[in-house]
Design a protein around this motif. Structure first.
Motif, PDB file in Angstrom:
ATOM      1  N   LEU A  48       0.828  -1.151   0.172  1.00 39.79           N
ATOM      2  CA  LEU A  48       0.139  -0.033   0.099  1.00 39.79           C
ATOM      3  C   LEU A  48       0.892   1.247   0.082  1.00 39.79           C
ATOM      4  O   LEU A  48       1.887   1.121   0.747  1.00 39.79           O
ATOM      5  N   ALA A  49       0.513   2.108  -0.890  1.00 33.20           N
ATOM      6  CA  ALA A  49       1.330   3.516  -0.953  1.00 33.20           C
ATOM      7  C   ALA A  49       0.636   4.445  -1.347  1.00 33.20           C
ATOM      8  O   ALA A  49      -0.498   4.490  -2.364  1.00 33.20           O
ATOM      9  N   ASP A  50       0.814   5.772  -0.702  1.00 33.12           N
ATOM     10  CA  ASP A  50       0.141   6.872  -0.913  1.00 33.12           C
ATOM     11  C   ASP A  50       1.446   8.026  -1.402  1.00 33.12           C
ATOM     12  O   ASP A  50       2.383   8.044  -0.675  1.00 33.12           O
ATOM     13  N   TYR A  51       1.227   8.789  -2.399  1.00 33.00           N
ATOM     14  CA  TYR A  51       2.126   9.756  -2.760  1.00 33.00           C
ATOM     15  C   TYR A  51       1.535  11.107  -3.136  1.00 33.00           C
ATOM     16  O   TYR A  51       0.279  11.231  -3.552  1.00 33.00           O
ATOM     17  N   VAL A  52       2.242  12.059  -3.201  1.00 35.53           N
ATOM     18  CA  VAL A  52       1.750  13.700  -3.397  1.00 35.53           C
ATOM     19  C   VAL A  52       2.816  14.246  -4.019  1.00 35.53           C
ATOM     20  O   VAL A  52       4.288  14.035  -3.539  1.00 35.53           O
ATOM     21  N   GLY A  86      -1.994  10.466  -5.257  1.00 36.43           N
ATOM     22  CA  GLY A  86      -2.769   9.170  -5.604  1.00 36.43           C
ATOM     23  C   GLY A  86      -2.239   8.214  -4.534  1.00 36.43           C
ATOM     24  O   GLY A  86      -1.539   8.273  -3.762  1.00 36.43           O
ATOM     25  N   GLN A  87      -2.640   6.874  -4.984  1.00 33.31           N
ATOM     26  CA  GLN A  87      -2.491   5.918  -4.226  1.00 33.31           C
ATOM     27  C   GLN A  87      -2.467   4.702  -4.988  1.00 33.31           C
ATOM     28  O   GLN A  87      -3.362   4.351  -5.864  1.00 33.31           O
ATOM     29  N   PHE A  88      -1.809   3.426  -4.540  1.00 32.76           N
ATOM     30  CA  PHE A  88      -2.043   2.117  -5.337  1.00 32.76           C
ATOM     31  C   PHE A  88      -1.660   1.246  -4.178  1.00 32.76           C
ATOM     32  O   PHE A  88      -1.113   1.298  -3.228  1.00 32.76           O
ATOM     33  N   ALA A  89      -2.432   0.066  -4.625  1.00 30.86           N
ATOM     34  CA  ALA A  89      -2.533  -0.798  -3.459  1.00 30.86           C
ATOM     35  C   ALA A  89      -2.377  -2.546  -4.353  1.00 30.86           C
ATOM     36  O   ALA A  89      -3.363  -2.367  -5.179  1.00 30.86           O
ATOM     37  N   PHE A  90      -1.820  -3.186  -4.040  1.00 29.86           N
ATOM     38  CA  PHE A  90      -1.830  -4.692  -4.557  1.00 29.86           C
ATOM     39  C   PHE A  90      -1.235  -5.919  -3.578  1.00 29.86           C
ATOM     40  O   PHE A  90      -0.552  -5.415  -2.527  1.00 29.86           O
ATOM     41  N   THR A  91      -1.553  -6.871  -4.086  1.00 31.82           N
ATOM     42  CA  THR A  91      -0.838  -8.017  -3.347  1.00 31.82           C
ATOM     43  C   THR A  91      -0.009  -8.878  -4.439  1.00 31.82           C
ATOM     44  O   THR A  91      -0.560  -9.148  -5.560  1.00 31.82           O
ATOM     45  N   THR A  92       0.997  -9.051  -3.955  1.00 33.08           N
ATOM     46  CA  THR A  92       2.128  -9.441  -5.008  1.00 33.08           C
ATOM     47  C   THR A  92       1.855 -10.905  -5.301  1.00 33.08           C
ATOM     48  O   THR A  92       1.451 -11.623  -4.519  1.00 33.08           O
ATOM     49  N   SER A  93       1.936 -11.286  -6.574  1.00 38.50           N
ATOM     50  CA  SER A  93       1.936 -12.619  -7.162  1.00 38.50           C
ATOM     51  C   SER A  93       3.255 -13.112  -7.617  1.00 38.50           C
ATOM     52  O   SER A  93       3.407 -14.099  -8.095  1.00 38.50           O
ATOM     53  N   GLU A  94       4.144 -12.208  -7.475  1.00 33.33           N
ATOM     54  CA  GLU A  94       5.431 -12.541  -8.072  1.00 33.33           C
ATOM     55  C   GLU A  94       6.734 -12.162  -6.931  1.00 33.33           C
ATOM     56  O   GLU A  94       6.468 -11.135  -6.495  1.00 33.33           O
ATOM     57  N   ILE A 117       6.333   9.797  -0.908  1.00 32.72           N
ATOM     58  CA  ILE A 117       5.760   8.455  -0.760  1.00 32.72           C
ATOM     59  C   ILE A 117       5.732   7.858   0.524  1.00 32.72           C
ATOM     60  O   ILE A 117       6.673   7.683   1.220  1.00 32.72           O
ATOM     61  N   ASP A 118       4.560   7.321   0.972  1.00 30.33           N
ATOM     62  CA  ASP A 118       4.393   6.703   2.054  1.00 30.33           C
ATOM     63  C   ASP A 118       4.147   5.298   1.651  1.00 30.33           C
ATOM     64  O   ASP A 118       3.111   4.781   1.395  1.00 30.33           O
ATOM     65  N   TRP A 119       5.356   4.552   1.779  1.00 30.68           N
ATOM     66  CA  TRP A 119       5.328   3.096   1.070  1.00 30.68           C
ATOM     67  C   TRP A 119       5.311   2.024   2.487  1.00 30.68           C
ATOM     68  O   TRP A 119       6.099   2.022   3.354  1.00 30.68           O
ATOM     69  N   LYS A 120       4.228   1.314   2.246  1.00 30.29           N
ATOM     70  CA  LYS A 120       3.979   0.270   3.321  1.00 30.29           C
ATOM     71  C   LYS A 120       3.917  -1.157   2.733  1.00 30.29           C
ATOM     72  O   LYS A 120       3.303  -1.289   1.704  1.00 30.29           O
ATOM     73  N   GLY A 122       3.259  -5.545   3.904  1.00 26.64           N
ATOM     74  CA  GLY A 122       3.014  -6.717   4.950  1.00 26.64           C
ATOM     75  C   GLY A 122       2.078  -6.032   6.003  1.00 26.64           C
ATOM     76  O   GLY A 122       1.220  -5.568   5.738  1.00 26.64           O
ATOM     77  N   ILE A 123       2.605  -6.359   7.222  1.00 31.88           N
ATOM     78  CA  ILE A 123       2.052  -6.095   8.411  1.00 31.88           C
ATOM     79  C   ILE A 123       1.536  -4.710   8.434  1.00 31.88           C
ATOM     80  O   ILE A 123       0.761  -4.242   9.057  1.00 31.88           O
ATOM     81  N   ALA A 124       2.604  -3.937   8.114  1.00 29.89           N
ATOM     82  CA  ALA A 124       2.485  -2.249   7.982  1.00 29.89           C
ATOM     83  C   ALA A 124       1.119  -1.732   7.229  1.00 29.89           C
ATOM     84  O   ALA A 124       0.684  -0.675   7.439  1.00 29.89           O
ATOM     85  N   ALA A 125       0.977  -2.554   6.056  1.00 30.00           N
ATOM     86  CA  ALA A 125      -0.197  -2.025   5.070  1.00 30.00           C
ATOM     87  C   ALA A 125      -1.629  -2.495   5.845  1.00 30.00           C
ATOM     88  O   ALA A 125      -2.503  -2.270   5.182  1.00 30.00           O
ATOM     89  N   LYS A 126      -1.545  -3.391   6.957  1.00 28.24           N
ATOM     90  CA  LYS A 126      -2.917  -4.078   7.294  1.00 28.24           C
ATOM     91  C   LYS A 126      -3.456  -2.887   8.226  1.00 28.24           C
ATOM     92  O   LYS A 126      -3.140  -2.143   8.713  1.00 28.24           O
ATOM     93  N   ASP A 127      -5.034  -2.807   7.952  1.00 27.04           N
ATOM     94  CA  ASP A 127      -5.681  -2.126   8.503  1.00 27.04           C
ATOM     95  C   ASP A 127      -6.239  -2.761   9.836  1.00 27.04           C
ATOM     96  O   ASP A 127      -7.098  -3.153   9.798  1.00 27.04           O
TER      97      ASP A 127
END
Length: 211
Positions: A48-52, A86-94, A117-120, A122-127
């Motif tokens: 999970l990442a937010d950027y400005v 903006g923001q982007f979020a995904f679960t890695t498959s590779e 960029i606030d880049w998270k 694993g566990i840091a990205a969990k709500d």
């Protein structure tokens, strides 16, 4: 007895810090070209990442940029143009190096640009707030759940590193084997060439002696 709870919470805090998977990155974008960051992430990890965008000369409106996120095999996971945030979020498959690139939409829009960029991962990205509301837990119980997630993250990272180490050992052994065979082949060629040269010189001097 009062020291034990304090020690317990210190251990929890230490474990959570050791599994730090969030970073704040500050990039200065060039007027032309792109600026990229990479991170090696293993499989099945939430990102999970937010950027400005920030204009260093405070231009209004803020100049826009283009953002592109690609996987280790070149799959585009996020692509956004004309963005100031903006923001982007995904679960890695590779498993491998994930690449995030930023560049200015208009090189002549004036002034230097920076991207925060606030880049998270694993566990840091969990709500955890949603988890607490859904499972109706709080306080020590919530911290224990975070600790459990941290331990799982450590275990997954160790398994990933162990797998990478095994791959590197295999590649190293294969390379050493190929180098050894190449050395033997090269030595054989040198011996054959030396023998042929010696045979040629011997015949040459024998003919010259007969003359």
């Amino acid at each position: 007895m009062a020291k034990k709870p304090r020690l317990f919470f210190q251990v929890i805090l230490f474990m959570l810090i050791m599994v730090k998977s969030g970073d704040c990155i500050w990039l200065n974008l060039p007027k032309s070209g792109r600026k990229c960051v990479t991170e090696e992430i293993h499989n099945n990890v939430v990102v999970l990442a937010d950027y400005v965008v920030i204009s260093d000369v405070h231009i209004h409106p803020t100049p826009s940029i283009t953002t592109k996120v690609t996987s280790p095999y070149g799959n585009v996971l996020h692509h956004k143009e004309n963005a100031t945030h903006g923001q982007f979020a995904f679960t890695t498959s590779e498993a491998g190096q994930y690449l995030v690139c930023f560049w200015a939409d208009d090189p002549n829009q004036g002034g230097a640009l920076s991207v925060n960029i606030d880049w998270k991962t694993g566990i840091a990205a969990k709500d955890w707030e949603s988890v607490a509301r859904r499972e109706k837990i709080e306080g020590v119980e919530l911290e224990l759940r975070k600790l459990e997630g941290a331990v799982e993250a450590i275990h997954d990272n160790l398994l990933y590193l162990k797998g990478r180490e095994a791959q590197m050992i295999e590649v190293s052994e294969t390379t050493n084997s190929r180098v050894a065979w190449y050395s033997i082949f090269s030595l054989g060629i040198c011996i054959a060439a030396s023998a042929a040269q010696l045979w040629y010189l011997t015949r040459f001097f024998q003919k010259k002696k007969l003359i």
